[in-house]
Design a protein around this motif. Structure first.
Motif: not given
Ligand code: NAG
Ligand code: NAG
Ligand code: NAG
Ligand code: NAG
Ligand code: NAG
Ligand code: NAG
Ligand code: NAG
Ligand code: NAG
Length: 264
Positions: A61, A63-64
């Motif tokens: 991802g 969005n870490m």
């Protein structure tokens, strides 16, 4: 009581707003960095040692908290205040074939760019002038063509500039006279020419200056520098220009392979 509650609500909304802004901005910045790196990969036509095989956004991802690209081969994010921003791109000796993506100019906290000893062709992107933290740029030993972009004169922290062993042409842009922190300036083995290089005297931090294997005109005279002896005296002239004195050690090592030209 009511005032206190209103105050609390106001503080909460302020906090939420600040958090929203913070998240939004860090996410969009990480997105820019990610797409810059993916753009770089997309312009690599051959990667024989598969150094870019870890460069894959789909399996991880975006969005870490610490973006996954910080663990990709050759990528480091070492700015403690901006943990998700790329500070180093180090992909030398990898056999990469391709062009350098102009999107690298979006890595605005980049400090080190080392793409040396690959088979990169095309131009040096002018957008790299938009990386204000850049301290070292090593693009030596590739097949880069075109001219040295004048925009690189904006890199006010640059200490190392090595574009030796490429196919660069044209003059050295005078904007580089702004690079007062420049210590190593290496353009050997290209097709760069120049006539009046007196502005080089403004590079007060310079310790290494290597221009061997180009076609420069000897400073002050109209004749091109041809033989090694000429290059040596050219070096002495430049040294006098920089420091106002004769060399106390070899300024230019006038051997067939002149590796370093030391000033002071
Ligand atoms: C990214 O966000 C999506 C939904 O917003 C979530 O399902 C996913 O687990 C997140 N991935 C990571 C690695 O945080
Ligand atoms: C350049 O990279 C190749 C591997 O691609 C390596 O064998 C060679 O020693 C490197 N040359 C220099 C000067 O580092
Ligand atoms: C990234 O760089 C490219 C090429 O310089 C530019 O066209 C683009 O606008 C940049 N994107 C962002 C988000 O800054
Ligand atoms: C730049 O790259 C070349 C080739 O990989 C390497 O020999 C040199 O040490 C590097 N660093 C500098 C400062 O030029
Ligand atoms: C420079 O260009 C010439 C002609 O296109 C080519 O033969 C040569 O290999 C190139 N040199 C480098 C270092 O890219
Ligand atoms: C040096 O930098 C200043 C300000 O950044 C700029 O106005 C000027 O044109 C630059 N000099 C050259 C020779 O490009
Ligand atoms: C070099 O520095 C001098 C003195 O600071 C300045 O007058 C001159 O314009 C500079 N030259 C260039 C090409 O920037
Ligand atoms: C392609 C890639 O980088 N995959 C990684 C995604 O993240 C997991 C967990 O951190 C790694 O194990 C994978 O290697």
């Amino acid at each position: 009581m009511a005032i206190e509650r209103a105050w609390q609500l106001w503080m909460l909304s302020l906090l939420a707003h600040a958090l929203f802004l913070l998240t939004a901005s860090s996410q969009s910045i990480n997105g820019d960095e990610l797409s810059a790196l993916l753009s770089f990969k997309s312009l690599i036509r051959s990667d024989p040692r598969q150094v870019l095989s870890s460069w894959d956004a789909i399996s991880n991802g975006t969005n870490m908290t610490t973006p996954v690209f910080c663990r990709w081969t050759g990528v480091s994010c070492n700015d403690c205040r901006h943990p998700g921003r790329v500070t180093t791109l180090h992909l030398s000796d990898a056999g990469l074939v391709g062009t350098i993506s102009p999107h690298l100019g979006n890595l605005t906290l980049l400090r080190v760019l080392d793409l040396s000893n690959n088979s990169l062709d095309g131009d040096i992107p002018t957008s790299l002038g938009g990386c204000p933290k850049l301290r070292a740029m090593n693009l030596s030993m590739n097949h880069l063509s075109g001219t040295i972009p004048a925009e690189l004169g904006q890199l006010s922290k640059l200490a190392v500039f090595n574009v030796g062993h490429n196919n660069l042409t044209g003059d050295i842009p005078k904007s580089l006279s702004n690079l007062t922190t420049l210590m190593k300036f290496i353009i050997e083995r290209n097709f760069i020419h120049g006539q009046d290089l007196s502005w080089l005297g403004n590079l007060t931090s310079l310790t290494h200056f290597v221009l061997e294997g180009n076609s420069f005109t000897e400073y002050g005279s109209g004749s091109p520098v041809s033989m090694e002896g000429d290059i040596y005296s050219y070096g002495v002239l430049l040294l006098e220009m920089f420091t106002g004195r004769r060399p106390t050690e070899n300024f230019i090592n006038a051997q067939p392979t002149m590796e370093t030209a030391k000033i002071s």
